[in-house]
Motif scaffolding. Sequence first.
Motif, mmCIF file in Angstrom:
data_model
loop_
_atom_site.group_PDB
_atom_site.id
_atom_site.type_symbol
_atom_site.label_atom_id
_atom_site.label_comp_id
_atom_site.label_asym_id
_atom_site.label_seq_id
_atom_site.Cartn_x
_atom_site.Cartn_y
_atom_site.Cartn_z
ATOM 1 N N ILE A 145 0.837 -1.200 0.000
ATOM 2 C CA ILE A 145 0.000 0.000 0.000
ATOM 3 C C ILE A 145 0.869 1.246 0.000
ATOM 4 O O ILE A 145 1.926 1.281 0.631
ATOM 5 C CB ILE A 145 -0.957 0.003 1.226
ATOM 6 C CG1 ILE A 145 -1.926 1.194 1.157
ATOM 7 C CG2 ILE A 145 -0.193 -0.036 2.526
ATOM 8 C CD1 ILE A 145 -3.027 1.143 2.197
ATOM 9 N N LYS A 150 0.430 5.738 0.139
ATOM 10 C CA LYS A 150 -0.496 6.802 0.524
ATOM 11 C C LYS A 150 0.042 8.130 0.010
ATOM 12 O O LYS A 150 1.244 8.390 0.051
ATOM 13 C CB LYS A 150 -0.634 6.853 2.052
ATOM 14 C CG LYS A 150 -1.508 7.990 2.563
ATOM 15 C CD LYS A 150 -1.509 8.020 4.093
ATOM 16 C CE LYS A 150 -2.294 9.205 4.628
ATOM 17 N NZ LYS A 150 -2.277 9.250 6.106
ATOM 18 N N PHE A 194 -5.144 6.161 -1.187
ATOM 19 C CA PHE A 194 -4.479 4.915 -0.817
ATOM 20 C C PHE A 194 -4.512 3.983 -2.029
ATOM 21 O O PHE A 194 -5.599 3.654 -2.523
ATOM 22 C CB PHE A 194 -5.193 4.239 0.355
ATOM 23 C CG PHE A 194 -5.350 5.121 1.563
ATOM 24 C CD1 PHE A 194 -4.395 5.128 2.566
ATOM 25 C CD2 PHE A 194 -6.462 5.952 1.697
ATOM 26 C CE1 PHE A 194 -4.546 5.939 3.684
ATOM 27 C CE2 PHE A 194 -6.620 6.763 2.807
ATOM 28 C CZ PHE A 194 -5.655 6.761 3.808
ATOM 29 N N ILE A 250 -8.275 -1.100 5.333
ATOM 30 C CA ILE A 250 -7.388 0.065 5.291
ATOM 31 C C ILE A 250 -7.745 0.946 6.475
ATOM 32 O O ILE A 250 -8.907 1.353 6.629
ATOM 33 C CB ILE A 250 -7.532 0.842 3.978
ATOM 34 C CG1 ILE A 250 -7.104 -0.037 2.799
ATOM 35 C CG2 ILE A 250 -6.720 2.130 4.018
ATOM 36 C CD1 ILE A 250 -7.332 0.609 1.449
ATOM 37 N N ASP A 285 -6.386 4.264 9.183
ATOM 38 C CA ASP A 285 -5.505 5.418 9.337
ATOM 39 C C ASP A 285 -6.068 6.286 10.462
ATOM 40 O O ASP A 285 -7.254 6.200 10.789
ATOM 41 C CB ASP A 285 -5.446 6.208 8.026
ATOM 42 C CG ASP A 285 -4.223 7.111 7.922
ATOM 43 O OD1 ASP A 285 -3.534 7.293 8.955
ATOM 44 O OD2 ASP A 285 -3.952 7.618 6.828
#
Length: 288
Positions: A176, A178, A195, A213, A215
């Motif tokens: 992944i 970002k 992302f 996902i 954050d």
Amino acid sequence: MATFTNQATLSYNNNVRNSNIVTGEILDAISITKTAAQDSYRQGDSVTYVINIVNSGTTNFTNLTVTDNLGAYTTPDGTGTAVPLTYNDGTVRYFVNGVPQTTPAAVAGPPLQITGIDVPAGGNATIIYTADTNEFTPLGEASTLVNTAEVTGTGIAAQTQAQETLAIETAPNLSITKSVNPTVIRGNEPLTYTFVVTNTGNEEADATDNLIISDTFNPRLDISEVAVDGTALTPGGEYNYNEATGEFATVGGRVTVPPAQYTQDPATGAVTITPGISTVTVTGTVVN
């Protein structure tokens, strides 16, 4: 291992008589096995191999050479050779009867050659090293990685080889990244976090893989939209967000990622990976 035959001749008074034919077998005192420390491989792997050489005879063998072809195979068009493993320099470890020895000389090749191996009578020598998959490693469905080791030297009469086969792992292989846009904002201007989930594996990351996902946005966001590949997600049902703490997470399995696609150059064997990609965007304004 080799067989031999022999026949004697008797001559007398101009007569010749042949004896019966006897058959014998020569058993080589040296045998070799090779195993990998894993059952399968995938793109980017480092594979640990263990070679064990056994001396069942009563005479010491000295200064033997172990050669590993590092999985060399004929290219798809039949005109060349591709080598799917790269020896990891400096990784050789050498033991005699389980006791560590001075590291022997190793030439990466291909093929990999390890020299100066001694195997005492009635004893064994073990060699451990690692090799990395590379751009020539087959990655498609049902691919295999087959490599052969051979031991040669004075006193070894027959070809003494061992082979290890690893199957390609059937699984997603995810990473992944970002990013944020814009990187500089003023006042209540919106920003978007992006992302990108990349799959270099040969199987889709589907709902059963429970991909999440998460954050923690700092500074916190007033979210206006969350989307997967342009399709908006519903808050609470497909993603969760705590406005007080900035903690964000997609619901497990809502994001899926298609498998990678592989093409192989028929002349060189080089494999090109086109990864599967899913993109999640989170758009909102900064909460002061």
